[in-house]
Every structure is written in C-alpha cells, then in structure tokens.
Scaffold this active site. Structure first.
Site, PDB file in Angstrom:
ATOM      1  N   SER A   1     -36.999  -9.381 -11.843  1.00 47.52           N
ATOM      2  CA  SER A   1     -35.972 -10.337 -11.466  1.00 47.52           C
ATOM      3  C   SER A   1     -36.201 -11.672 -12.183  1.00 47.52           C
ATOM      4  O   SER A   1     -36.341 -11.697 -13.398  1.00 47.52           O
ATOM      5  CB  SER A   1     -35.994 -10.492  -9.946  1.00 47.52           C
ATOM      6  OG  SER A   1     -34.836 -11.106  -9.481  1.00 47.52           O
TER       7      SER A   1
ATOM      8  N   ASP B   1     -26.626  -2.950  -9.972  1.00 47.49           N
ATOM      9  CA  ASP B   1     -27.471  -4.045  -9.511  1.00 47.49           C
ATOM     10  C   ASP B   1     -26.584  -5.268  -9.282  1.00 47.49           C
ATOM     11  O   ASP B   1     -26.004  -5.796 -10.218  1.00 47.49           O
ATOM     12  CB  ASP B   1     -28.533  -4.338 -10.592  1.00 47.49           C
ATOM     13  CG  ASP B   1     -29.515  -5.422 -10.166  1.00 47.49           C
ATOM     14  OD1 ASP B   1     -29.226  -6.137  -9.186  1.00 47.49           O
ATOM     15  OD2 ASP B   1     -30.568  -5.540 -10.817  1.00 47.49           O
TER      16      ASP B   1
ATOM     17  N   HIS C   1     -31.576  -3.688  -6.797  1.00 51.99           N
ATOM     18  CA  HIS C   1     -32.243  -4.688  -7.617  1.00 51.99           C
ATOM     19  C   HIS C   1     -33.759  -4.509  -7.640  1.00 51.99           C
ATOM     20  O   HIS C   1     -34.451  -5.193  -8.368  1.00 51.99           O
ATOM     21  CB  HIS C   1     -31.877  -6.083  -7.092  1.00 51.99           C
ATOM     22  CG  HIS C   1     -32.404  -7.191  -7.945  1.00 51.99           C
ATOM     23  ND1 HIS C   1     -32.086  -7.308  -9.291  1.00 51.99           N
ATOM     24  CD2 HIS C   1     -33.225  -8.227  -7.669  1.00 51.99           C
ATOM     25  CE1 HIS C   1     -32.688  -8.379  -9.795  1.00 51.99           C
ATOM     26  NE2 HIS C   1     -33.385  -8.942  -8.833  1.00 51.99           N
TER      27      HIS C   1
END
Lengths: 271, 380
Positions: free
Chosen positions: A101, A223, A251
């Site tokens: 991320s 996502d 995610h």
C-alpha cells in the site's frame, strides 16, 4: 540536533529481525491502517533463506508514538527517511524491500534516495497518487479523503489516552491475544489522521523515474484502494518493472491470499 | 414459569429475518451471500440486488470503504472478529444509515475461513450524541482560549533603553489550554523600571484560564506598592492562601531598571530565567529560588537575587512548555534553549521570542501552553 543512535532507531520503529542470520535481507513495510503483523502469513516463507526485518511506522503498532513529529511525517519523505535509518542502523545493503500500500511509495522514495541499499523492490498494491487528476485515475476525490478522516475520528478502535502506554509499551505483539482487541490496527486518532493525509493527499508520481532498482508490481483484482489503472501507472513509469495481476481481490493479498503473494515474490526473486 | 404459546412458535427463520438488527453473511472478500429482512427494511436495498452481486464494503460511503479495506478486512483476517466499528451504510435512496458493525469469521474444521457473519445496528441517535460531545469539547476549548486571550491582553510597556518581546501560544495537542500567564508593566518613580512576571497555574481548561487572572492582578497591585521581588512573592503566598488560588502554582518575577540595568528577580518553583550577555555563553540565573506558591510550609522565605544587565544583554523568562516535551528530557530542553538563544540573540525582541518558541516548541506538537518573554537592554 545530532544523528539518532541505531538503538534509538530500532526502538522507535519497533524493529524485529528474524530468519537466517548473515543471509540477504528482506524488509517488510506495512501500509496505512495496521502494523507489521500484516506480514505474518508471508515472511515465514522466506525466513529460511533471508534475514527478515519487520518494523512499525512511527505512531503505529509497537512503535514509539512519542517520536511522532508532525513536520517530519507531513509527507511520505519522513517515513522513507525512517526506512533508510533502519537500514543504516542494521548496516544493510542490497535488500529486498517489500512495501504494501502506501509503503510501496515509501520504498520508491527510499530507493530513489539511496539506491545502493536496495537490490529489489516488491510493491504490493501501489499507487503514486490516490486522488484523480487530469488524465490520471487514482480512484478518489478530495472529498472522499475528508470522509475517511471523519471515519477515523468515529473509529478510535478502543483508543483512549489511558490505554496508550500499555499498547505502546508492548513490543511483543502476539502474546497480547484477544485481550487487546483491534490492537493490530490501533493508533492515536490524531496520528492516524496525519498519516492518512500524508498517504491520500500525496503525489509521488514524479518520484517513480528516480528508481533504477528492479521492481515487481503486485496488483490485486478489484482493489478499491489502488485500482488497476494506478498500479499500471506505477509499472509504466518505472525504469525496470514487472507487472503481475493477481487473482486475489481486495487491498491486502498479504492477508487474504498469502500463498499467491509468496509465489509471485518467489518467482520475481528467482528471475 | 410457563412460556406463552406464541413465543414457543418463534422459528429460527423468524429470529434471523426479523431480528432487531441487520444480519449479513459474506464471503471473505465481502460478497454478500445472505441478508435478513431487517437489513432490507432499514436500507431499502433488496436481497435480489445484493446476494452474489454486491460486497458489503460497496454499501458504505467511500471513506468507510477505505476504512474497511485498511482496518476492518485486515482485522478480520488477523483476529477473526471485529467489534463496534462505526460506518455509514448507503441506503437505496442515497441517504446514510449510521451504524455500528460487529462481525465474526466462521471457519471450517481445518481452520479455513468460510464466511463472515456481520450484524448491523442502527446507531443514528448514538452518532448524533457523539457528534454533540465532540462539538462540546471543541466549544469548551474555544471558550478557554478566548478567556485566556482576554485576560492576557494589554500593551507591553515601552521604556527608553529597554526592548520587550513576547510570544504566547496556547497548547494545541489535546483539547485543553493550560494555565500559563505573563505580564509586563511600568514600575517605580517616573516609571524608570519595568516589572516582568511569568507564571503557570495548576490545571487546564476554563478553570485554569479563569484562575490565572487572580495572581496576575495581585502581582501588579503588590508591585505598585514598591515591594522587592522576594517580598512580593511572600505577599503573593498569603494572597494565594487566603483566596485558595494558586496552590503550587509557579511564578518568576523580575524588575529591571532601564537606566542602570539593575535586575532583581525571584523565582517560586519556576524554570530559571536565562541571560545572554554579549560575548559570553548564555546561562541560567539560578539565584533567588524557592518553592512553588503556597507550598504547604509555614512562613516560607522567598529569597531574591540581583545582577546588572550589561548593555546589549537579553533576559528571557518562559514557562515549562518551552523546554519540556514528552520526547525530550527537561535538562536537554533547558540546554537547547541556551544554544538557541546564543544563535538568535541579535534578533529584535519580538522576533526573538517567536523564533525561540518555533524552534523549541514547534507548531503542531505543543501539548502545553508556551510563553516566552524577552527583555533586552539597549546596546550602548
């Protein structure tokens, strides 16, 4: 102010070093939301051949929240500086950096700054900019980020200032078990909001071209945080990048599809 | 005790469908596999549009969706359950249902996650109440800041040969202001002197802001009678005791003669003043020290000290917010103040206090009030 000591850096970021001693190092960086336990299903697969380095960003998990500094962490550069300080404290070079991320971009910034410390980058669900721009799909509008901040405010996840010392003092996470519900994702709401702003309001597109390190971009299907367009943008603007679209949705493939995540990383490291 | 016939007939199906909360079962990726009637009724969403078609997170506001992906989904994967997560569910008509969500992961005999069971509670009134509480907290802070500002207002005295600067910043971390206060006023025959005072009362918030006005007025009144700093603090002890204000408050008081540079000062439990003289390292003035105000000791003597401010010398009075921080021991903060003052001493007094506050207690991380008062004797 003088340079910060290695011991201080390792305590500040709650650094754990596991796996094979004297082997090449793999550094795992967690994203916005939770802490290093996000990697619990992934790192053991590499522990026989790699020295495993796990850490928490300042303000998250078992890090020293007292070291949080609004100015240093106003942008991702402060977090990238922390990564470089950790590598320096452990005297690591040529590491495999795995960033999930927002930590994908933190890795990009760090590798752009001190390329000699990085052999490979694995970017899981990267996005160089979360907010849409002309000719660019990030997936979010500015008002969405405001809504997230409101969401953080109403979800303190059991946070209270009275609890803070107990949480922050506990470096050994797993033993806490169920007693501290949500402890993996608990943070001072003020710090979480600051981190959210640095994450979702940043624009690191221009930093991609500074990276010469070979990169693996791991893109999940569906996502909502980092849409496929954002992952492709990262891939296309890096000098040396491989793009893998995973079957995993969501995610956090490191939690929802650890086998597929491990296999993709293995494949990249073997290549 | 007998159970009425009607209750016995309540089926598991009815308990599920018409439970007083919304029920959803989803796959690990959030795809809805089952939903109850209550959820349909609350949201106006129909099961045929949900089951197999939508994920639970798709029903949330965008902020909630990000929160779900970054917090809720990871927690479900790691600890197998979540509790009391606040979200807003988007109804079919676009309005929002404030809700609290609990969920547990159901696993098969091998421990493989099968399904997530989620309950959704209508939290409309609770959310409204929470928001009122948050607003109330902010309002209280605004009032305290305003009170503090009005009590501390007033022009700084202008004396030939003396330059005075002041910086005052209420705390920003947390919601409560502290009880720092200051004053500067003309004194003595022909107003040749200046009285300076910086103090800190115990407590925070509106109470502290209101309390500090009293010792502040008292110092002015006592100083006008000609009391020297040590004697003034002794009189202030009596005042604090009689009026039950200022117990264990700290204060530093100085008077400076503009023509001779004579400085007399006394310090009740307060951080020591700092002096920077031309061509010498800055230092703390450790004289004239005694316990905080109204300390539980009878007939406490308040010593004072004196020295001469050379032309160009700078005197700094301040509160602990300048030097004390969670991540920095007090003695290091005091040391940093000396070094910063040596670097910045040439600045005009007003800029000097601003620069010291900015450097030692940077904006964005002050968890206490910060007050810095500077007095420079004009260079000859």
């Amino acid at each position: 102010m003088g340079r910060i000591s290695p011991e201080r850096v390792l305590a500040r970021n709650n650094v754990s070093v596991l796996g094979a001693a004297d082997a090449p190092a793999m550094v795992f960086a967690h994203g916005f939301g939770c802490d290093q336990s996000m990697w619990r299903f992934v790192w053991p697969a590499f522990a026989d051949r790699y020295r495993i380095v796990l850490f928490d960003h300042v303000g998250m998990g078992g890090s020293d929240a007292g070291a949080f500094d609004d100015r240093r962490y106003a942008t991702l550069d402060g977090y990238a500086a922390d990564v470089l300080e950790i590598l320096e404290a452990l005297d690591l070079r040529d590491v495999v950096f795995v960033g999930h991320s927002v930590s994908a971009m933190i890795g990009v910034l760090a590798a752009g700054e001190e390329p000699e410390r990085f052999a490979r980058l694995v970017l899981v669900g990267p996005s160089a900019r979360y907010i849409d721009d002309e000719g660019y799909v990030g997936g979010f509008g500015r008002e969405d980020v405001e809504e997230l901040l409101a969401s953080l405010e109403s979800n303190y996840l059991g946070w209270s200032s009275a609890m803070a010392p107990a949480i922050m003092g506990n470096a050994d996470r797993p033993e806490l078990g169920e007693e501290l519900t949500n402890s993996f994702c608990r943070a001072d709401p003020r710090i979480a909001a600051h981190f959210a702003r640095a994450t979702f309001l940043g624009d690191n597109r221009a930093d991609l071209r500074r990276v010469r390190t070979p990169v693996l971009v791991l893109q999940c299907s569906e996502d909502v945080i980092a849409p496929r367009e954002a992952g492709e943008y990262v891939h296309e603007h890096l000098a040396d990048s491989r793009f893998v679209l995973m079957a995993a949705t969501g995610h956090c493939p490191n939690l929802s599809a650890p086998e597929e995540t491990v296999a993709a990383i293995e494949d990249f490291l073997a290549g | 005790m007998t159970v009425p016939e009607g209750l016995l007939q309540e089926s598991a199906e009815e308990l599920f469908e018409d439970a007083p909360c919304g029920y959803l079962s989803t796959r690990m990726d959030g795809t809805i596999v089952r939903v109850n009637r209550t959820f349909e009724a609350w949201t106006g969403l129909r099961r045929e549009d949900l089951v197999g078609r939508r994920r639970f997170q798709d029903l949330l506001t965008v902020g909630g969706r990000i929160y779900h992906e970054t917090h809720v989904a990871p927690l479900l994967a790691m600890q197998g359950s979540i509790r009391e997560i606040a979200v807003e569910v988007l109804r079919a008509d676009g309005s929002r249902l404030p809700a609290l969500v609990n969920a547990v992961v159901r696993r098969d005999e091998h421990g493989t996650p099968q399904v997530v069971r989620t309950t959704v509670f209508d939290a409309t009134d609770r959310r409204r109440y929470e928001q009122e509480l948050l607003r109330g907290r902010e309002r209280e802070r605004d009032i305290a800041v305003e009170l503090q500002r009005s009590l501390l207002s007033g022009a700084l005295p202008e004396r030939p040969g003396l330059e005075i600067g002041l910086t005052y910043r209420p705390s920003e971390r947390g919601l409560q202001v502290g009880g720092d206060w200051y004053d500067a006023f003309p004194l003595g025959a022909d107003d040749a002197e200046v009285g300076l005072v910086v103090g800190d009362v115990v407590g925070r918030g509106i109470g502290a802001a209101a309390t500090m006005g009293q010792p502040r007025s008292a110092v002015r009144a006592l100083a006008a009678t000609g009391l020297a700093p040590g004697a003034l603090l002794e009189a202030l002890d009596g005042f604090a005791r009689r009026h039950e204000v200022g117990e264990l408050a700290t204060v530093v008081h100085a008077r400076v003669d503009g023509s001779t540079g004579r400085l007399r000062y006394a310090c009740a439990g307060h951080p020591p003043p700092v002096l920077a003289e031309p061509g010498r390292p800055a230092r703390h003035l450790e004289g004239g020290r005694s316990l905080p105000l109204d300390a539980p000791i009878d007939m406490l003597r308040r010593p004072e000290a004196e020295c001469v401010l050379e032309p160009g010398a700078v005197l700094i009075l301040y509160t602990d917010g300048l030097v004390e921080r969670a991540d920095r021991p007090l003695d290091r903060g005091m040391e940093e103040l000396l070094r910063a003052l040596e670097r910045l001493r040439e600045l005009p007094a007003m800029e000097l206090t601003d620069a010291l506050a900015r450097e030692l207690a940077p904006p964005g991380e002050r968890d206490d009030d910060v007050c810095v008062l500077a007095l420079r004797r004009a260079p000859c």
